[in-house]
Design an enzyme around this catalytic site. Structure first.
Site, PDB file in Angstrom:
ATOM      1  N   TRP A  94      -4.364   3.694   5.164  1.00 15.04           N
ATOM      2  CA  TRP A  94      -5.331   2.913   4.373  1.00 15.04           C
ATOM      3  C   TRP A  94      -5.536   3.567   3.008  1.00 15.04           C
ATOM      4  O   TRP A  94      -5.756   2.891   1.998  1.00 15.04           O
ATOM      5  CB  TRP A  94      -6.671   2.844   5.122  1.00 15.04           C
ATOM      6  N   HIS A  95      -5.459   4.902   2.955  1.00 12.60           N
ATOM      7  CA  HIS A  95      -5.711   5.619   1.707  1.00 12.60           C
ATOM      8  C   HIS A  95      -4.622   5.408   0.668  1.00 12.60           C
ATOM      9  O   HIS A  95      -4.836   5.693  -0.507  1.00 12.60           O
ATOM     10  CB  HIS A  95      -5.873   7.117   1.968  1.00 12.60           C
ATOM     11  N   GLY A  96      -3.450   4.978   1.103  1.00 19.30           N
ATOM     12  CA  GLY A  96      -2.404   4.758   0.115  1.00 19.30           C
ATOM     13  C   GLY A  96      -1.069   4.634   0.806  1.00 19.30           C
ATOM     14  O   GLY A  96      -0.868   5.158   1.903  1.00 19.30           O
ATOM     15  N   PHE A 128      -7.480   3.911  -4.000  1.00 24.30           N
ATOM     16  CA  PHE A 128      -7.286   3.437  -2.634  1.00 24.30           C
ATOM     17  C   PHE A 128      -7.607   1.960  -2.476  1.00 24.30           C
ATOM     18  O   PHE A 128      -8.302   1.392  -3.252  1.00 24.30           O
ATOM     19  CB  PHE A 128      -8.120   4.258  -1.658  1.00 24.30           C
TER      20      PHE A 128
END
Lengths: 309, 491, 79
Positions: free
Chosen positions: B336-338, B491
């Site tokens: 989800w962060h990248g 993000f």
């Protein structure tokens, strides 16, 4: 909304602004200058060697004084080199600290100029599609006249200034050869990456090299003042990977510098397109500070050696 | 719009003034939507259409799910909604990542041709508002939430500008009731309420926002250079240097992101909204699972409620299924962060820690161990071990280069006890090191003190102004220059 | 029945029963994390002989919420 509350917040902001601007100028009186070259007058006057000052914006930041001074010492050249780069410096800004520069009695001043110094806002109306796509820029332009004087008063990095002042009070004046308080090694970014990612946006700025340009007027004043005080001036165009200007502008810039060189008898060197194929760049405007980027420092050394003769 | 820019301060001040001077509820809500959209449009221009599309889609889908009597129809709309948000998020965020992996294997198998990358711009805040709207329709589908009656109300919820670009992720069941008129203690009408900026909220909000700016501009921006110095080329560095780098980065990331959250929560508080805390002294977590009740709480509870619980609910007595569910949840939280491997690795390591911890706890929790961990020594030991593990994961969070990551992790685990280079690094970075120590002291103080923001905002006005003065003057004197982006913006 | 809810909560989170109020929740009980949350569900389900749904579990923010959901399962809870 409670007005006492808002009033106290604004009072705090006002107080902070006053203290801030005061302490930023304390720095100037302590260090006697408007730059990042950190030495006090009495110390520099005690130095027996002749002084060379490098002036310019962050584009000359990576000229490494340690290497230059090391060369002078090992070859018994009685000069000491100081890099006085200041973030987003321009002739107009530099003029404020010119008297300080002169009073510190340099023998040679070498000045790195950048085409960006002479670019001003284009006063033509902004096209609608530009406003729609970049509302942010639109607002920036609208308030630019209002913000510019404030921005000019805020130094490039208040942190460096506060720390320098603090250091001065704690440890006293120290000869200091580097422009910013830290002289970090920085990474080299691959040149292809930089060229790909750099957008040249010259649509809202125009080059103004006319006699009425504030920067040109300031530059002339600097030249005259230095001449009056018998300080040798060398000018070079600061290196860049991407010159954010079109070719005609660059030619005009070169020509103007050449004209001044002849008119005032100043040696001039062109470095602005010198390193465009070399892997020495941190970003499109700045040479990295690194063992592999010494060519910049060495070219400056060569210029100095040549001019010292 | 960056929070730490003059643009935002001016924008926010204008919004605040207009809301408090024009006291017509209909106007206020429309104005809030308009200013929120403007806030995003200011930096993200045409990508704002994605936000508007998401709002319309989920408002409609949520309503249909609620209305449908037929389970099949409910499911269809639910799937449309989920596919809609995951589709947008996936397309804009992960397409190039998938194509890169595909091309990599393609070249391995000698397929000959490559799929060109799309090079899409990542719409700002997309990870946050898609998650927010997913929670909305999942809650409706589960039957624990009634959908918004009006599009206006729903639009305020999704587009609400303070948490729009970098969280916290709001929950409809906490936020929507705050938009409505209160009839009595327990009853809330469907009518939208009037926004009134109260003294108490204003004071609390300004305090929290100042703390946020202080964390971001005083700590994070000034510690940052040390992190870059150590982490951008770690090869050859000593173990202790790597450790200093991880500590510095952990603190930088915390100050950056929790600072952003504080500003968002503070701004919302001024407008009269209560958004729960997003961070709660994470560096005093005493177990991996405790850490996730203290770090990015709005995301971790989202993952818990909508991913982990559904996965584990029926199988909570099977060790292996709990283990796998935790791992999957954390891997997804990582990505989800990248769209890059290092975030996946980061999530994976956290997943392993959590899973191992949970299994250990399940099978070896005797009374004597419980007693030990309640004692002072036990608590300190467990905090130290947890933090050692947590900071280890920050290496993966920062380093995209695998050789760098492997080297740094090896040095972090197998200490070489060399000190020469580390001493030099400390000498060259006096300020960041001092700030790390100062941060440690303040973090400890606020851990001991409990709710410090509440305490400051309840002070008498002159003491309160004094504290603000300390925050503002430190920010001004140690300002590093041009506005720097918040790490969590990407993000 | 409030007492037994409190007792179960106290046992699961290893805290004193006197520290528990209807407003207690993950925010003020340190040991209330996802793991203990599920243990609590198990304990409540076993004690009251009921089954919670997933939406009930994710909805719980305080002890008062637990009581509310128990009520929905026809467990008599004192106010």
């Amino acid at each position: 909304m409670n007005f006492t509350l808002l009033f106290s917040v604004f009072a705090v902001i006002a107080l902070v602004s006053i203290i801030f601007s005061f302490s930023m100028s304390v720095y100037i009186s302590v260090y006697d200058s408007d730059w990042y070259g950190l030495f006090s007058k009495n110390v520099t006057n005690q130095l027996e060697k002749e002084k060379i000052f490098l002036l310019g914006s962050s584009t000359v930041y990576s000229v490494n004084s340690t290497i230059l001074n090391h060369h002078f010492i090992t070859n018994e050249i009685e000069y000491e080199f100081f890099n006085l780069a200041d973030m987003s410096d321009s002739p107009k800004k530099r003029l404020h600290s010119l008297s300080n520069i002169i009073s510190n009695d340099p023998n040679i001043v070498i000045y790195g100029l950048d085409i960006g110094n002479f670019r001003i806002e284009n006063q033509v109306p902004i096209p609608t599609e530009e406003i729609i796509l970049h509302p942010q820029n639109f607002f920036l332009y609208q308030f630019d006249d209002f913000m510019e004087p404030i921005r000019e008063k805020i130094p490039g990095s208040p942190k460096d200034r506060s720390l320098s002042t603090l250091k001065y009070f704690l440890f006293g004046p120290q000869p200091h050869h580097h422009p910013f308080i830290n002289f970090y090694e920085t990474q080299i970014t691959p040149i292809n990456e930089l060229k790909e990612n750099t957008l040249i946006n010259d649509s809202y700025q125009v080059l103004d090299l006319s006699e009425n340009s504030e920067e040109i007027i300031s530059l002339k004043k600097i030249i005259n003042e230095l001449k009056k005080n018998n300080i040798k001036l060398i000018i070079f165009s600061a290196p860049k990977l991407v010159n954010d200007a079109n070719e005609n502008d660059i030619k005009l810039f070169e020509q103007t510098l050449k004209n001044y060189s002849e008119k005032y008898d100043i040696p001039i060197y062109f470095l602005h397109d010198e390193y465009m194929d070399l892997e020495i760049w941190r970003d499109s405007q700045h040479v990295a500070i690194n063992n592999n980027t010494q060519i910049y420092t060495k070219d400056i050394l060569e210029i100095l050696l040549k001019e010292m003769k | 719009m960056l929070f730490n820019s003059l643009d935002f301060l001016v924008f926010f001040f204008v919004v605040m003034c207009i809301i408090s001077f024009f006291k017509f509820r209909r106007f206020q809500h429309l104005f809030l939507i308009f200013s929120s959209l403007f806030f995003l449009y200011y930096t993200d221009n045409y990508l704002i259409t994605l936000l508007i599309f998401t709002i319309l889609l989920h408002f409609y889908v949520g309503r249909e799910i609620f209305k449908s009597k037929n389970i099949f129809r409910k499911k269809i709309f639910f799937i449309i909604g989920i596919v809609g948000s995951i589709g947008i998020l996936g397309f804009f965020k992960y397409t190039d990542f998938v194509i890169t992996q595909f091309n990599f294997f393609g070249s391995y198998l000698d397929l000959g041709s490559e799929i060109p990358l799309l090079n899409l711009a990542l719409p700002i805040g997309i990870s946050f508002y898609t998650f927010q709207s997913m929670s909305y329709i999942i809650d409706i589908y589960r039957g624990s939430l009634q959908p918004s009656k009006t599009l206006k109300e729903y639009a305020v919820f999704v587009a609400f500008f303070p948490p729009l670009v970098a969280g916290p992720i709001l929950r409809a069941n906490e936020f929507l009731p705050q938009l409505r008129e209160k009839i009595s203690q327990n009853e809330i009408s469907q009518k939208l309420k009037l926004f009134v900026i109260t003294n108490q909220n204003l004071k609390f909000g300004i305090t929290l926002m100042s703390i946020g700016f202080f964390k971001k501009m005083f700590f994070s921006d000034n510690i940052g250079p040390l992190v870059n110095n150590i982490f951008s080329n770690p090869i050859g560095l000593e173990s202790f240097s790597i450790m200093i780098g991880t500590i510095a980065f952990g603190i930088q990331l915390y100050c950056d992101f929790s600072g952003y959250s504080d500003i968002a929560i503070g701004a919302a508080a001024i407008l009269g909204f209560k958004i729960p805390l997003n961070f709660n002294k994470p560096f005093f977590a005493s177990s991996p699972s405790d850490f996730w009740t203290r770090w990015h709480i709005s995301l971790s509870t989202w993952v818990r409620d909508y991913l982990y619980y559904p996965l584990v609910f029926k199988n909570r007595n099977s060790n292996s299924l709990v283990f796998i569910s935790l791992l999957i949840s954390m891997l997804l939280m990582g990505i989800w962060h990248g769209a890059s491997w290092n975030f996946l690795i980061w999530g994976g390591i956290h997943g392993l820690f959590l899973a191992c911890y949970t299994i250990l706890r399940k099978n070896f929790s005797s009374n004597s161990t419980k007693k030990f961990f309640k004692s002072k020594i036990g608590k300190i030991t467990s905090i130290l071990i947890t933090q050692y593990l947590v900071f280890f994961t920050f290496i993966a969070f920062w380093m995209k280069d695998f050789t760098h990551m492997a080297y740094a992790m090896e040095k972090y685990v197998f200490l070489d006890f060399a000190t020469e280079g580390t001493i030099q690094i400390i000498r060259d970075n006096e300020l960041p090191i001092l700030l790390i120590i100062l941060f440690g002291i303040l973090h400890f103080y606020s851990y001991k003190q409990g709710n410090i923001v509440e305490k400051i905002s309840k002070m008498k006005i002159h003491y309160w102004a004094g504290i603000l003065f300390v925050f503002f003057i430190s920010i001004a004197m140690f300002y590093v220059g041009s506005a720097r982006e918040f790490i969590y913006f990407q993000f | 029945m409030t007492d037994s809810v409190y007792e179960i909560v106290a046992k699961v989170f290893a805290i004193s029963i006197n520290d528990i109020t209807d407003q207690s929740g993950p925010e003020n009980i340190e040991s209330w994390d996802s793991f203990n949350g599920l243990v609590l569900v198990d304990e409540l389900e076993n004690f009251f002989k009921i089954k919670f749904s997933i939406s009930e579990i994710t909805d719980v923010k305080t002890v008062a919420d637990i009581k509310r959901h128990l009520k929905n399962h026809d467990v008599i809870v004192d106010e």
